[in-house]
Design a protein around this motif. Structure first.
Motif, PDB file in Angstrom:
ATOM      1  N   LEU A 110       0.897  -1.165   0.000  1.00  0.00           N
ATOM      2  CA  LEU A 110       0.000   0.000   0.000  1.00  0.00           C
ATOM      3  C   LEU A 110       0.926   1.204   0.000  1.00  0.00           C
ATOM      4  N   LEU A 111       0.925   1.923  -1.104  1.00  0.00           N
ATOM      5  CA  LEU A 111       1.945   2.966  -1.310  1.00  0.00           C
ATOM      6  C   LEU A 111       1.804   4.120  -0.319  1.00  0.00           C
ATOM      7  N   HIS A 112       2.960   4.642   0.106  1.00  0.00           N
ATOM      8  CA  HIS A 112       2.995   5.786   1.030  1.00  0.00           C
ATOM      9  C   HIS A 112       4.222   6.639   0.700  1.00  0.00           C
ATOM     10  N   PRO A 113       4.332   7.845   1.274  1.00  0.00           N
ATOM     11  CA  PRO A 113       5.456   8.733   0.914  1.00  0.00           C
ATOM     12  C   PRO A 113       6.840   8.141   1.207  1.00  0.00           C
ATOM     13  N   GLY A 114       6.954   7.220   2.156  1.00  0.00           N
ATOM     14  CA  GLY A 114       8.248   6.565   2.433  1.00  0.00           C
ATOM     15  C   GLY A 114       8.753   5.842   1.185  1.00  0.00           C
ATOM     16  N   HIS A 115       7.826   5.168   0.496  1.00  0.00           N
ATOM     17  CA  HIS A 115       8.190   4.494  -0.750  1.00  0.00           C
ATOM     18  C   HIS A 115       8.681   5.522  -1.770  1.00  0.00           C
ATOM     19  N   TYR A 116       7.875   6.580  -1.915  1.00  0.00           N
ATOM     20  CA  TYR A 116       8.192   7.596  -2.928  1.00  0.00           C
ATOM     21  C   TYR A 116       9.557   8.223  -2.666  1.00  0.00           C
ATOM     22  N   GLU A 117       9.845   8.554  -1.388  1.00  0.00           N
ATOM     23  CA  GLU A 117      11.126   9.189  -1.055  1.00  0.00           C
ATOM     24  C   GLU A 117      12.292   8.266  -1.402  1.00  0.00           C
ATOM     25  N   THR A 118      12.131   6.977  -1.112  1.00  0.00           N
ATOM     26  CA  THR A 118      13.189   6.009  -1.429  1.00  0.00           C
ATOM     27  C   THR A 118      13.397   5.913  -2.941  1.00  0.00           C
ATOM     28  N   LEU A 119      12.297   5.897  -3.679  1.00  0.00           N
ATOM     29  CA  LEU A 119      12.398   5.785  -5.140  1.00  0.00           C
ATOM     30  C   LEU A 119      13.006   7.053  -5.751  1.00  0.00           C
ATOM     31  N   LYS A 120      12.595   8.218  -5.223  1.00  0.00           N
ATOM     32  CA  LYS A 120      13.110   9.499  -5.729  1.00  0.00           C
ATOM     33  C   LYS A 120      14.625   9.572  -5.488  1.00  0.00           C
ATOM     34  N   PHE A 121      15.009   9.152  -4.250  1.00  0.00           N
ATOM     35  CA  PHE A 121      16.426   9.169  -3.894  1.00  0.00           C
ATOM     36  C   PHE A 121      17.201   8.200  -4.801  1.00  0.00           C
ATOM     37  N   ALA A 122      16.617   7.005  -5.007  1.00  0.00           N
ATOM     38  CA  ALA A 122      17.287   5.994  -5.830  1.00  0.00           C
ATOM     39  C   ALA A 122      17.514   6.532  -7.244  1.00  0.00           C
ATOM     40  N   LYS A 123      16.501   7.161  -7.789  1.00  0.00           N
ATOM     41  CA  LYS A 123      16.623   7.685  -9.165  1.00  0.00           C
ATOM     42  C   LYS A 123      17.706   8.766  -9.240  1.00  0.00           C
ATOM     43  N   SER A 124      17.837   9.559  -8.167  1.00  0.00           N
ATOM     44  CA  SER A 124      18.824  10.652  -8.169  1.00  0.00           C
ATOM     45  C   SER A 124      20.262  10.115  -8.255  1.00  0.00           C
ATOM     46  N   LEU A 125      20.420   8.814  -7.996  1.00  0.00           N
ATOM     47  CA  LEU A 125      21.775   8.252  -8.008  1.00  0.00           C
ATOM     48  C   LEU A 125      22.201   7.733  -9.388  1.00  0.00           C
ATOM     49  N   GLY A 126      21.316   7.812 -10.359  1.00  0.00           N
ATOM     50  CA  GLY A 126      21.691   7.313 -11.688  1.00  0.00           C
ATOM     51  C   GLY A 126      20.798   7.846 -12.784  1.00  0.00           C
ATOM     52  N   ASP A 127      20.835   7.157 -13.941  1.00  0.00           N
ATOM     53  CA  ASP A 127      20.037   7.611 -15.092  1.00  0.00           C
ATOM     54  C   ASP A 127      18.749   6.819 -15.249  1.00  0.00           C
ATOM     55  N   GLU A 128      18.785   5.560 -14.818  1.00  0.00           N
ATOM     56  CA  GLU A 128      17.620   4.701 -15.016  1.00  0.00           C
ATOM     57  C   GLU A 128      17.363   3.922 -13.725  1.00  0.00           C
TER      58      GLU A 128
ATOM     59  N   THR B  26       9.963   9.669   7.853  1.00  0.00           N
ATOM     60  CA  THR B  26       8.897   9.550   8.863  1.00  0.00           C
ATOM     61  C   THR B  26       7.981  10.777   8.911  1.00  0.00           C
ATOM     62  N   LYS B  27       8.195  11.708   7.940  1.00  0.00           N
ATOM     63  CA  LYS B  27       7.446  12.969   8.028  1.00  0.00           C
ATOM     64  C   LYS B  27       6.043  12.880   7.434  1.00  0.00           C
ATOM     65  N   CYS B  28       5.334  11.823   7.722  1.00  0.00           N
ATOM     66  CA  CYS B  28       3.937  11.702   7.292  1.00  0.00           C
ATOM     67  C   CYS B  28       3.255  10.732   8.269  1.00  0.00           C
ATOM     68  N   PRO B  29       1.950  10.827   8.416  1.00  0.00           N
ATOM     69  CA  PRO B  29       1.276   9.978   9.421  1.00  0.00           C
ATOM     70  C   PRO B  29       1.442   8.484   9.156  1.00  0.00           C
ATOM     71  N   PHE B  30       1.474   8.085   7.908  1.00  0.00           N
ATOM     72  CA  PHE B  30       1.606   6.657   7.588  1.00  0.00           C
ATOM     73  C   PHE B  30       2.854   6.438   6.739  1.00  0.00           C
ATOM     74  N   HIS B  31       3.912   5.950   7.374  1.00  0.00           N
ATOM     75  CA  HIS B  31       5.146   5.715   6.606  1.00  0.00           C
ATOM     76  C   HIS B  31       5.524   4.236   6.631  1.00  0.00           C
ATOM     77  N   SER B  32       4.493   3.388   6.769  1.00  0.00           N
ATOM     78  CA  SER B  32       4.690   1.941   6.660  1.00  0.00           C
ATOM     79  C   SER B  32       3.383   1.340   6.163  1.00  0.00           C
ATOM     80  N   SER B  33       3.488   0.393   5.215  1.00  0.00           N
ATOM     81  CA  SER B  33       2.272  -0.227   4.658  1.00  0.00           C
ATOM     82  C   SER B  33       1.458  -0.907   5.756  1.00  0.00           C
ATOM     83  N   PHE B  34       2.157  -1.525   6.685  1.00  0.00           N
ATOM     84  CA  PHE B  34       1.440  -2.266   7.732  1.00  0.00           C
ATOM     85  C   PHE B  34       0.662  -1.307   8.641  1.00  0.00           C
ATOM     86  N   ASP B  35       1.198  -0.078   8.818  1.00  0.00           N
ATOM     87  CA  ASP B  35       0.457   0.928   9.606  1.00  0.00           C
ATOM     88  C   ASP B  35      -0.863   1.269   8.915  1.00  0.00           C
TER      89      ASP B  35
END
Ligand SMILES: Cc1cc2nc3c(=O)[nH]c(=O)nc-3n(C[C@H](O)[C@H](O)[C@H](O)COP(=O)(O)O)c2cc1C
Ligand SMILES: Nc1ncnc2c1ncn2[C@@H]1O[C@H](COP(=O)(O)OP(=O)(O)OP(=O)(O)O)[C@@H](O)[C@H]1O
Length: 281
Positions: free
Chosen positions: A17-35, A128-137
């Motif tokens: 269940l997607l949450h901003p924690g996922h997005y932040e990790t993906l955004k950071f990951a993309k910033s480290l390369g081209d693809e 952790t800057k959002c109310p739900f930063h874990s799918s299980f939560d």
């Protein structure tokens, strides 16, 4: 001029269940390369690792992750060997999430080195800057708000005919379960009386007589203190040896073992009695 090789980043996870924690990790990951290529954990893998299947099936999780802006491609992981997709992709960078323990960083490096793959391995910080930063939560919040256990109940009326009597109420209980349409749940039978109770045992006439004899033998017909107030102390004492309630699982619409019956035991009849039957599901 030789075309510069694209820097490929790989990350992986369930992304149920997607949450901003996922997005932040993906955004950071993309910033480290081209693809950015994301390996989606298979339903079976998640069941093994987390002890519960994801709410959202694997292909649906894959589609939603691939639709996110930082992601170039999302692929389903391997069911056999978690290294398999990495060996195929040969990434320049692998991003591991803050709580990911599937691979030990050093072990992963050594294992990939055997295949001449030397990626940079980066561990991300937890967002952790959002109310739900874990799918299980999110799952727990949904259960708290909407999931709660439902209960239905009905009351059985029983007229007893003798001072002491054992009445098999199994058929009446089975009828209530059938009418409830509950296939899996928890049945509770409660007797709101102090001179009657319940038992589960075999309804065989000789055994029924033995149970009656046992109770009468254990609680003899004597003078008791309570008889000064109400001449039924013996019935109260007998009911101390019985159950006031029974909790029985309903599995595939069935209750009880082959030889079990639900017995209502009257110790101070004849009377009109009530039995409260509730089903949680
Ligand atoms: C580098 C890496 C590769 C992975 N490859 C696979 C895979 O091939 N198949 C799979 O089912 N899961 C794969 N996973 C997902 C893990 O099994 C997943 O991390 C695990 O289910 C725990 O879930 P989480 O990471 O979402 O907390 C991989 C994870 C990592 C870190
Ligand atoms: N709050 C967060 N901050 C940064 N990364 C996160 C966060 N939550 C999850 N991730 C990362 O996202 C990827 C997918 O994680 P996963 O699908 O297990 O989410 P989760 O919310 O941790 O799930 P669950 O609560 O069921 O354990 C993993 O790399 C994980 O470490």
């Amino acid at each position: 001029m030789e075309k510069e090789k694209k820097k490929i980043v790989v990350t992986a996870g369930t992304f149920d269940l997607l949450h901003p924690g996922h997005y932040e990790t993906l955004k950071f990951a993309k910033s480290l390369g081209d693809e950015l290529i994301v390996i989606i954990a298979r339903d079976e893998t998640v069941k093994k690792i987390k002890g519960r299947k994801p709410v959202i099936p694997e292909e649906q999780r894959r589609r939603m992750v691939e639709a996110l802006k930082p992601v170039d491609k999302a692929i389903l992981g391997s069911l056999k060997d978690k290294l398999e997709p990495i060996l195929k992709i040969k990434p320049d960078v692998i991003v591991l999430g803050p709580d990911q323990t599937t691979f030990d960083v050093e072990e992963l490096k050594n294992e990939l080195a055997k295949h001449n793959i030397f990626p940079e391995i980066v561990k991300v910080k937890e967002y952790t800057k959002c109310p739900f930063h874990s799918s299980f939560d999110i799952v727990k919040e949904i259960v708290r708000r909407f999931g709660g256990c439902k209960m239905i109940y009905s009351t059985l009326s029983i007229n007893t005919n003798k001072r002491f009597e054992i009445i098999d109420i199994t058929e009446k209980i089975n009828k209530i379960i059938k009418e409830s349409n509950v296939k899996n749940g928890l049945l509770n039978i409660f007797v709101p009386h102090t001179t009657a109770g319940l038992l589960i045992n075999e309804n065989e006439p000789n055994l029924i007589k033995d149970i009656e004899n046992m109770l009468k033998e254990l609680i003899k017909d004597e003078d008791y203190n309570h008889d000064k107030i109400d001449n039924n102390a013996r019935a109260h004492l007998m009911s101390c040896l019985l159950k006031s309630d029974l909790t029985i699982p309903i599995i595939d619409g069935k209750i009880l073992g082959t030889w079990q019956s639900i017995l209502f035991v009257e110790c101070d009849g004849p009377r009109s009695r009530e039995v409260i039957v509730s089903i949680r599901f």
